[in-house]
Motif scaffolding. Structure first.
Motif, PDB file in Angstrom:
ATOM      1  N   VAL A   1     -80.314  31.687-111.379  1.00  0.00           N
ATOM      2  CA  VAL A   1     -79.174  32.353-112.004  1.00  0.00           C
ATOM      3  C   VAL A   1     -78.896  33.671-111.280  1.00  0.00           C
ATOM      4  CG1 VAL A   1     -79.625  31.321-114.258  1.00  0.00           C
ATOM      5  CG2 VAL A   1     -80.685  33.508-113.663  1.00  0.00           C
ATOM      6  N   TYR A   2     -77.727  34.212-111.551  1.00  0.00           N
ATOM      7  CA  TYR A   2     -77.357  35.488-110.930  1.00  0.00           C
ATOM      8  C   TYR A   2     -78.279  36.594-111.436  1.00  0.00           C
ATOM      9  CZ  TYR A   2     -73.115  33.202-109.312  1.00  0.00           C
ATOM     10  OH  TYR A   2     -72.234  32.360-108.688  1.00  0.00           O
ATOM     11  N   TYR A   3     -78.479  37.583-110.602  1.00  0.00           N
ATOM     12  CA  TYR A   3     -79.405  38.673-110.902  1.00  0.00           C
ATOM     13  C   TYR A   3     -79.057  39.343-112.239  1.00  0.00           C
ATOM     14  CZ  TYR A   3     -82.096  42.978-110.424  1.00  0.00           C
ATOM     15  OH  TYR A   3     -82.971  44.007-110.636  1.00  0.00           O
ATOM     16  N   GLY A   4     -80.067  39.462-113.087  1.00  0.00           N
ATOM     17  CA  GLY A   4     -79.858  40.109-114.373  1.00  0.00           C
ATOM     18  C   GLY A   4     -79.389  39.178-115.476  1.00  0.00           C
ATOM     19  N   LYS A   5     -79.095  37.929-115.133  1.00  0.00           N
ATOM     20  CA  LYS A   5     -78.633  36.957-116.116  1.00  0.00           C
ATOM     21  C   LYS A   5     -79.829  36.181-116.683  1.00  0.00           C
ATOM     22  CE  LYS A   5     -74.157  37.633-115.498  1.00  0.00           C
ATOM     23  NZ  LYS A   5     -73.234  38.065-116.570  1.00  0.00           N
ATOM     24  N   GLU A   6     -79.703  35.722-117.931  1.00  0.00           N
ATOM     25  CA  GLU A   6     -80.786  34.958-118.537  1.00  0.00           C
ATOM     26  C   GLU A   6     -80.790  33.515-118.038  1.00  0.00           C
ATOM     27  OE1 GLU A   6     -80.230  33.771-122.764  1.00  0.00           O
ATOM     28  OE2 GLU A   6     -78.444  35.035-122.651  1.00  0.00           O
ATOM     29  N   PRO A   7     -81.967  32.861-118.017  1.00  0.00           N
ATOM     30  CA  PRO A   7     -82.069  31.478-117.558  1.00  0.00           C
ATOM     31  C   PRO A   7     -81.246  30.545-118.442  1.00  0.00           C
ATOM     32  CG  PRO A   7     -84.235  32.511-117.666  1.00  0.00           C
ATOM     33  CD  PRO A   7     -83.270  33.438-118.359  1.00  0.00           C
ATOM     34  N   VAL A   8     -80.965  29.372-117.929  1.00  0.00           N
ATOM     35  CA  VAL A   8     -80.187  28.384-118.680  1.00  0.00           C
ATOM     36  C   VAL A   8     -81.000  27.906-119.884  1.00  0.00           C
ATOM     37  CG1 VAL A   8     -79.038  26.145-118.582  1.00  0.00           C
ATOM     38  CG2 VAL A   8     -79.030  27.640-116.582  1.00  0.00           C
ATOM     39  N   ALA A   9     -80.363  27.855-121.054  1.00  0.00           N
ATOM     40  CA  ALA A   9     -81.032  27.429-122.282  1.00  0.00           C
ATOM     41  C   ALA A   9     -81.420  25.958-122.187  1.00  0.00           C
ATOM     42  CB  ALA A   9     -80.116  27.658-123.480  1.00  0.00           C
ATOM     43  N   ALA A  10     -82.531  25.611-122.840  1.00  0.00           N
ATOM     44  CA  ALA A  10     -83.047  24.241-122.784  1.00  0.00           C
ATOM     45  C   ALA A  10     -82.026  23.221-123.291  1.00  0.00           C
ATOM     46  CB  ALA A  10     -84.344  24.141-123.593  1.00  0.00           C
ATOM     47  N   GLY A  11     -81.348  23.555-124.402  1.00  0.00           N
ATOM     48  CA  GLY A  11     -80.363  22.635-124.960  1.00  0.00           C
ATOM     49  C   GLY A  11     -79.192  22.397-124.019  1.00  0.00           C
ATOM     50  N   ALA A  12     -78.708  23.468-123.391  1.00  0.00           N
ATOM     51  CA  ALA A  12     -77.585  23.359-122.460  1.00  0.00           C
ATOM     52  C   ALA A  12     -77.984  22.560-121.224  1.00  0.00           C
ATOM     53  CB  ALA A  12     -77.107  24.747-122.055  1.00  0.00           C
ATOM     54  N   ALA A  13     -79.193  22.817-120.711  1.00  0.00           N
ATOM     55  CA  ALA A  13     -79.671  22.088-119.533  1.00  0.00           C
ATOM     56  C   ALA A  13     -79.838  20.611-119.847  1.00  0.00           C
ATOM     57  CB  ALA A  13     -81.002  22.681-119.063  1.00  0.00           C
ATOM     58  N   THR A  14     -80.361  20.308-121.038  1.00  0.00           N
ATOM     59  CA  THR A  14     -80.537  18.912-121.445  1.00  0.00           C
ATOM     60  C   THR A  14     -79.193  18.212-121.555  1.00  0.00           C
ATOM     61  OG1 THR A  14     -82.540  19.464-122.694  1.00  0.00           O
ATOM     62  CG2 THR A  14     -81.454  17.396-123.235  1.00  0.00           C
ATOM     63  N   PHE A  15     -78.220  18.892-122.150  1.00  0.00           N
ATOM     64  CA  PHE A  15     -76.886  18.311-122.312  1.00  0.00           C
ATOM     65  C   PHE A  15     -76.249  18.017-120.955  1.00  0.00           C
ATOM     66  CE2 PHE A  15     -72.266  18.808-122.558  1.00  0.00           C
ATOM     67  CZ  PHE A  15     -71.963  17.847-123.514  1.00  0.00           C
ATOM     68  N   TYR A  16     -76.296  18.992-120.057  1.00  0.00           N
ATOM     69  CA  TYR A  16     -75.672  18.821-118.741  1.00  0.00           C
ATOM     70  C   TYR A  16     -76.348  17.708-117.940  1.00  0.00           C
ATOM     71  CZ  TYR A  16     -74.177  19.711-113.968  1.00  0.00           C
ATOM     72  OH  TYR A  16     -73.690  19.562-112.691  1.00  0.00           O
ATOM     73  N   ARG A  17     -77.681  17.752-117.881  1.00  0.00           N
ATOM     74  CA  ARG A  17     -78.396  16.756-117.086  1.00  0.00           C
ATOM     75  C   ARG A  17     -78.213  15.359-117.665  1.00  0.00           C
ATOM     76  NH1 ARG A  17     -84.835  16.345-115.920  1.00  0.00           N
ATOM     77  NH2 ARG A  17     -84.758  15.459-117.993  1.00  0.00           N
ATOM     78  N   THR A  18     -78.228  15.236-118.982  1.00  0.00           N
ATOM     79  CA  THR A  18     -78.072  13.937-119.618  1.00  0.00           C
ATOM     80  C   THR A  18     -76.670  13.389-119.413  1.00  0.00           C
ATOM     81  OG1 THR A  18     -79.644  14.672-121.316  1.00  0.00           O
ATOM     82  CG2 THR A  18     -78.470  12.638-121.733  1.00  0.00           C
ATOM     83  N   SER A  19     -75.691  14.278-119.326  1.00  0.00           N
ATOM     84  CA  SER A  19     -74.311  13.837-119.070  1.00  0.00           C
ATOM     85  C   SER A  19     -74.218  13.148-117.707  1.00  0.00           C
ATOM     86  CB  SER A  19     -73.357  15.035-119.117  1.00  0.00           C
ATOM     87  OG  SER A  19     -73.351  15.640-120.390  1.00  0.00           O
TER      88      SER A  19
ATOM     89  N   VAL B   1     -79.040  10.729-126.567  1.00  0.00           N
ATOM     90  CA  VAL B   1     -79.643  11.984-126.121  1.00  0.00           C
ATOM     91  C   VAL B   1     -78.573  13.071-125.987  1.00  0.00           C
ATOM     92  CG1 VAL B   1     -80.986  13.124-124.317  1.00  0.00           C
ATOM     93  CG2 VAL B   1     -81.474  10.750-124.897  1.00  0.00           C
ATOM     94  N   ILE B   2     -77.402  12.703-125.456  1.00  0.00           N
ATOM     95  CA  ILE B   2     -76.308  13.665-125.291  1.00  0.00           C
ATOM     96  C   ILE B   2     -75.875  14.225-126.643  1.00  0.00           C
ATOM     97  CG2 ILE B   2     -73.874  13.914-124.681  1.00  0.00           C
ATOM     98  CD1 ILE B   2     -74.304  12.030-122.390  1.00  0.00           C
ATOM     99  N   ILE B   3     -75.693  13.344-127.612  1.00  0.00           N
ATOM    100  CA  ILE B   3     -75.275  13.770-128.947  1.00  0.00           C
ATOM    101  C   ILE B   3     -76.324  14.700-129.555  1.00  0.00           C
ATOM    102  CG2 ILE B   3     -74.805  12.995-131.301  1.00  0.00           C
ATOM    103  CD1 ILE B   3     -73.691  10.396-130.076  1.00  0.00           C
ATOM    104  N   PHE B   4     -77.593  14.307-129.405  1.00  0.00           N
ATOM    105  CA  PHE B   4     -78.692  15.110-129.946  1.00  0.00           C
ATOM    106  C   PHE B   4     -78.727  16.493-129.292  1.00  0.00           C
ATOM    107  CE2 PHE B   4     -83.045  16.644-130.113  1.00  0.00           C
ATOM    108  CZ  PHE B   4     -83.415  16.382-131.427  1.00  0.00           C
ATOM    109  N   ALA B   5     -78.609  16.518-127.958  1.00  0.00           N
ATOM    110  CA  ALA B   5     -78.654  17.792-127.226  1.00  0.00           C
ATOM    111  C   ALA B   5     -77.453  18.668-127.562  1.00  0.00           C
ATOM    112  CB  ALA B   5     -78.701  17.524-125.720  1.00  0.00           C
ATOM    113  N   ALA B   6     -76.272  18.050-127.727  1.00  0.00           N
ATOM    114  CA  ALA B   6     -75.061  18.810-128.054  1.00  0.00           C
ATOM    115  C   ALA B   6     -75.187  19.466-129.424  1.00  0.00           C
ATOM    116  CB  ALA B   6     -73.847  17.889-128.021  1.00  0.00           C
ATOM    117  N   ILE B   7     -75.711  18.723-130.392  1.00  0.00           N
ATOM    118  CA  ILE B   7     -75.888  19.269-131.738  1.00  0.00           C
ATOM    119  C   ILE B   7     -76.883  20.428-131.711  1.00  0.00           C
ATOM    120  CG2 ILE B   7     -76.759  18.778-134.057  1.00  0.00           C
ATOM    121  CD1 ILE B   7     -75.711  15.925-133.727  1.00  0.00           C
ATOM    122  N   PHE B   8     -77.995  20.227-131.002  1.00  0.00           N
ATOM    123  CA  PHE B   8     -79.030  21.257-130.924  1.00  0.00           C
ATOM    124  C   PHE B   8     -78.484  22.522-130.253  1.00  0.00           C
ATOM    125  CE2 PHE B   8     -82.438  23.485-128.716  1.00  0.00           C
ATOM    126  CZ  PHE B   8     -83.386  23.619-129.713  1.00  0.00           C
ATOM    127  N   ALA B   9     -77.796  22.330-129.114  1.00  0.00           N
ATOM    128  CA  ALA B   9     -77.265  23.478-128.380  1.00  0.00           C
ATOM    129  C   ALA B   9     -76.200  24.211-129.182  1.00  0.00           C
ATOM    130  CB  ALA B   9     -76.693  23.027-127.038  1.00  0.00           C
TER     131      ALA B   9
END
Length: 307
Positions: free
Chosen positions: A190-208, A40-48
């Motif tokens: 997230v900080y005011y005015g910043k965009e939400p965390v991308a799905a690929g990045a969130a998947t990579f971090y959580r899976t790690s 899953v980590i490899i898959f998420a890293a490639i996607f992100a």
């Protein structure tokens, strides 16, 4: 759009339980969890990397880091308990109890995230509970279906070991329920005015985090050496389950970013239809008419939540 992402997540997740039960046959579930997580980590890293989005992790506040981290921890605990339940119990029953997390997640979304609800929401929850009970209760008497279906015999022999799957399945559903809530909070904290965390990045971090915890358990129990016992069949289905999990998570997180948890989760839990039908085909875990009635009732309750 969130409904489309949730449907993609549901279809992918529907085949995960089937593939992982085959992949874990005859091997250690904790080691299997670790190996699947690496996929899953490899898959998420490639996607992100292709889509981009790693930079969005820097947009998170302290609350975001904490909640997304705990989402990963609870995911690991849910996986470990769920895989153990699949090894000991019948797949269709484990899947049904796990999908009951829909009700708990809905309740948490209403309480913690203050998502809107009305009286039909509670009616749907009651229907889901009823359908679940119909699918997992032990028949009190022999029926015509039992005479035809020889695979119904496990109900005749019940001991302490065969009942342990219930505890693991319940623990899995509790941890899974908090996972969605914490992930939703984390990606949007997230900080005011910043965009939400991308799905690929969130998947990579959580899976790690899941991989780290799984590795600690494997090393602690000295199971890493058992990797030599994995057959080609084990490897093939563990890899397949990892890829399917990656697809499901990416779609699920994308849906959570633009939709309500109370809408996304019920659609995602429709994967139970694919999982149960797959279990009856692949593992010959035939349901009697009460079980099929329960599946129908549970599905109706889930669809009712979308209204």
């Amino acid at each position: 759009m969130p409904i489309i992402f949730a449907l993609v997540s549901a279809v992918s997740a529907g085949f995960v339980s089937i593939s992982i039960k085959i992949g874990l046959k005859g091997v250690d579930s904790n080691l299997g969890t670790f190996l699947r997580t690496l996929i899953v980590i490899i898959f998420a890293a490639i996607f992100a990397s292709i889509v981009g989005g790693f930079y969005t992790l820097s947009n998170m506040t302290l609350l975001g880091w904490i909640t997304l981290s705990f989402s990963g921890i609870f995911t690991a605990l849910s996986w470990l308990c769920g895989f153990k339940a699949l090894q000991v119990g019948q797949a269709h029953k484990v899947i049904v109890i796990d999908k009951l997390s829909t009700v708990l997640t809905m309740g948490l979304a209403i309480i913690i995230l203050s998502e809107p609800f009305w009286w039909l929401t509670f009616v749907a929850m009651g229907i889901i509970l009823t359908g679940t009970m119909l699918m997992v209760i032990k028949p009190k008497s022999k029926t015509i279906d039992d005479d035809i279906n020889e695979n119904f015999k496990p109900h005749k022999i019940i001991n302490a070991k065969s009942k342990s799957w219930v505890l693991f399945a319940i623990l899995a559903l509790v941890f899974a329920s908090f996972t969605a809530i914490l992930a939703s909070i984390g990606m949007n904290s997230v900080y005011y005015g910043k965009e939400p965390v991308a799905a690929g990045a969130a998947t990579f971090y959580r899976t790690s985090i899941v991989a780290l915890l799984s590795l600690c358990i494997v090393l602690g129990t000295k199971k890493m050496k058992n990797i030599k016992t994995f057959s080609r069949r084990n490897w093939i289905f563990i890899i397949i389950s990892g890829i399917l999990t990656g697809v499901s998570w990416l779609a699920f997180f994308a849906a959570l970013q633009i939709g309500n948890v109370s809408i996304v989760v019920p659609i995602d839990r429709l994967s139970i239809i694919i999982s149960v039908v797959g279990a009856t085909i692949m593992f010959k875990e035939k349901l009697n008419w009460i079980g099929w009635l329960g599946l129908a009732v549970l599905t109706i309750g889930t669809l009712l939540l979308l209204i």
